[in-house]
Design a protein around this motif. Sequence first.
Motif, short mmCIF file in Angstrom:
data_model
loop_
_atom_site.label_atom_id
_atom_site.label_comp_id
_atom_site.label_asym_id
_atom_site.label_seq_id
_atom_site.Cartn_x
_atom_site.Cartn_y
_atom_site.Cartn_z
N VAL A 35 -22.14 -6.08 43.46
CA VAL A 35 -22.38 -4.67 43.93
C VAL A 35 -22.16 -4.74 45.50
CG1 VAL A 35 -24.43 -3.12 44.38
CG2 VAL A 35 -23.88 -3.97 42.07
N LEU A 46 -12.87 2.59 50.47
CA LEU A 46 -12.19 2.05 49.50
C LEU A 46 -13.17 1.97 48.17
CD1 LEU A 46 -10.69 -0.72 51.13
CD2 LEU A 46 -9.50 1.43 50.25
N PHE A 47 -12.64 1.73 46.93
CA PHE A 47 -13.40 1.49 45.66
C PHE A 47 -12.95 0.41 44.99
CE2 PHE A 47 -11.10 4.93 44.47
CZ PHE A 47 -10.54 4.79 43.21
N TRP A 48 -13.47 -0.08 44.29
CA TRP A 48 -12.99 -1.36 43.27
C TRP A 48 -12.39 -0.58 42.34
CZ3 TRP A 48 -16.15 -4.29 39.22
CH2 TRP A 48 -15.12 -5.54 38.73
N GLY A 49 -10.99 -0.92 41.85
CA GLY A 49 -10.34 -0.35 40.67
C GLY A 49 -9.54 -1.57 40.18
N VAL A 50 -9.21 -1.42 38.73
CA VAL A 50 -8.44 -2.30 38.22
C VAL A 50 -7.14 -1.95 37.59
CG1 VAL A 50 -8.43 -4.54 36.40
CG2 VAL A 50 -10.33 -4.11 38.05
N PHE A 51 -7.57 -0.71 36.66
CA PHE A 51 -6.61 -0.18 35.93
C PHE A 51 -5.20 0.27 36.54
CE2 PHE A 51 -4.79 3.43 33.30
CZ PHE A 51 -3.99 2.70 32.51
N ARG A 84 -2.43 -0.97 46.73
CA ARG A 84 -4.12 -1.23 46.96
C ARG A 84 -4.51 -2.15 45.93
NH1 ARG A 84 -4.24 3.14 50.40
NH2 ARG A 84 -3.73 4.34 48.93
N MET A 85 -4.55 -1.54 44.54
CA MET A 85 -5.08 -2.09 43.24
C MET A 85 -4.56 -3.10 42.63
SD MET A 85 -7.04 1.11 41.44
CE MET A 85 -7.97 2.06 42.31
N GLY A 139 -12.99 1.36 36.53
CA GLY A 139 -12.81 2.55 37.07
C GLY A 139 -13.19 3.70 35.94
N ILE B 13 -27.75 -5.14 51.92
CA ILE B 13 -26.77 -3.80 51.65
C ILE B 13 -27.79 -2.64 52.14
CG2 ILE B 13 -26.44 -2.40 49.81
CD1 ILE B 13 -26.60 -4.92 47.90
N ASP B 124 -4.83 5.61 53.95
CA ASP B 124 -5.52 4.45 53.29
C ASP B 124 -6.71 5.17 52.23
OD1 ASP B 124 -4.88 1.88 53.33
OD2 ASP B 124 -4.96 1.97 55.69
N SER B 125 -6.40 6.27 51.85
CA SER B 125 -7.14 6.66 50.72
C SER B 125 -7.16 5.84 49.49
CB SER B 125 -7.04 8.22 50.59
OG SER B 125 -5.77 8.37 49.92
N PRO B 126 -8.08 5.98 48.67
CA PRO B 126 -8.23 4.74 47.58
C PRO B 126 -7.12 5.50 46.59
CG PRO B 126 -10.46 5.26 48.22
CD PRO B 126 -9.40 6.25 48.86
N ALA B 127 -6.31 4.47 46.10
CA ALA B 127 -5.30 5.08 44.94
C ALA B 127 -6.27 5.69 43.74
CB ALA B 127 -4.48 3.77 44.66
N CYS B 129 -7.52 5.85 40.03
CA CYS B 129 -7.66 4.53 38.91
C CYS B 129 -6.62 4.89 38.01
CB CYS B 129 -9.25 4.69 38.58
SG CYS B 129 -9.90 3.03 38.83
N SER B 130 -6.29 6.25 37.86
CA SER B 130 -5.18 6.26 36.56
C SER B 130 -3.74 6.34 37.38
CB SER B 130 -5.65 7.14 35.68
OG SER B 130 -5.78 8.40 36.67
#
Lengths: 414, 130
Positions: A35, A46-51, A84-85, A139, B13, B124-127, B129-130
């Motif tokens: 976390v 940013l955020f954590w993503g895998v798919f 990125r991912m 995600g 945090i 640099d916006s997040p990609a 997730c799909s």
Amino acid sequence: MSTENGSAWLAGFKADYETIFVEDWSPYLGGILLVLVIIGLMINGLFWGVFGGVKFWGDWFNNLIGLGPLLGVPQELDSFLMHRMSLMNIMLVLGAFCAALLSRQFLPRRPPKLEYIWAALGGCLLGIGAALAGGCTTGGFFNPILHASPAGWAMWAGLLLGAAIGLKLLMWTLENIEWGMVAPPPIRLPEGVLRIYPLLGLAVVVGVLFWATQWYGSSNTQLAARAVIVLAGFAIGFIMHRSRLCFARSFREPFMTAEGDMTKAVILALTIGMVVSSLLFQKKIIDPYVAIPATFWIGSLLGGLIFGIGMIFAGGCASGSLWRMGEGHAKLWVTIFFFSWSGSIASALLKKFKITSIDESNVESFEKTAVGFQAYLPDMLGGWGWTYLISGSILLVWYLLVRYNESTEKFTVI
Amino acid sequence: MKTKLSISIVLAILGTTAYTTAQAYDGDWKVGRIYYRQVCTSCHVAKTEKAIAPTSRTKAEWTAYLQADKHAKGKDSVKQYISQQYRASIKATNKAAEKFADVPDQQLMEDIKAFVIKGAKDGDSPASCS
């Protein structure tokens, strides 16, 4: 005397090395550290993503074999290290590989033949489920809950159901299929190779730090921004390996052995993550909608169900498969291959048939698809009070059920 | 030992969070997204049969383009198509123009800028997730 003293101080360092790099960490510590990294990513926008990264690898493969144009996969794709991912996933594998070297746990592991079939089948289900839910356990479940979206809870329900069904199906195969059950002899590495593992692990750490420093100091703003991902992905892989953190296990174990440690670690991580990230949203450090899939609730629930069955056969979810790849498990390499391939195909087809494509005529600030919308609880409920209450209550009920099950085994399905 | 470490991490945090609360961001990219898609893109598609994706330019190129304020190679201005006057003229047939009819011009321009910068080629916006 001086030799004895010398041995003593060396033994002290060795003991610390063993504690930090060899002995397994508590999953609770792993959850909290995870976390912490996710919050660090969010602070950086940013955020954590895998798919997304796994599907991107599948897009590459589909273009390579000529299937891409038929599916409508973009022909001009980023490189593996610029997406990125994809970069985050590669670093996750590398982080786990490094942790496995430092703990001398890295070993090429070959499963029985039948396991490869389950890896392929499970990987395909993971791809279809993630495409429907707008993400994997990261995600589609973990991140949306951190981002105060009920889409995460809808996928959670689907994952629970899918894990129970998957276990039942897997038990049936164990009773009825005998082919391919014999494990090949384990690969034995020479003692000399194992001895240099920690040095190799140290070399990987130094290499990654050098890489991240080079990019961070680059005049190219894109590379400088990627440096954060290099470090975060590596840290996530390292933490997940050391603590054996696994979302698939958190859903599977209560139904299988009634053991609930991993589930409780995930509950703790979600609790801390939800509260801290809510502060980031309230202070407008990051926009929550960037990580909320437009799949609440049908896509999330159905995707979670399919994904849940898949992760039982595959032996892991997305992040769990990646860190086990880094540890040397051949089965999970097969899982990830089929996950990425089917993920790319399923995503393209679902968009082509207007199932998960964005409704362009929508004038609301949230996205809509045929299987749901971007649901953000504070906007739906008019504030954070009900959001905290609802999310906190679900987490509490989940904890109570898991704890009760640990004592009674009432919910085990095998 | 582990409990103390966990508490330290949680405090770290929260400390980091408090430290960064002073920051804020301008422009609502979600509003910009709606206007860009439903007014800019729909008009481009209707007149030229070609949409201009935010990914077609870099952040610097988008910033320079919006600053120069030259639409259609300088034939008219970008601001003209963002103005309340323009929105009023098309709101009968365009849902986005109707929805944002009263938004001040400069605010809407910032929203659109936030959207195109977010989705720019080097954004640099997040990609997703799909």
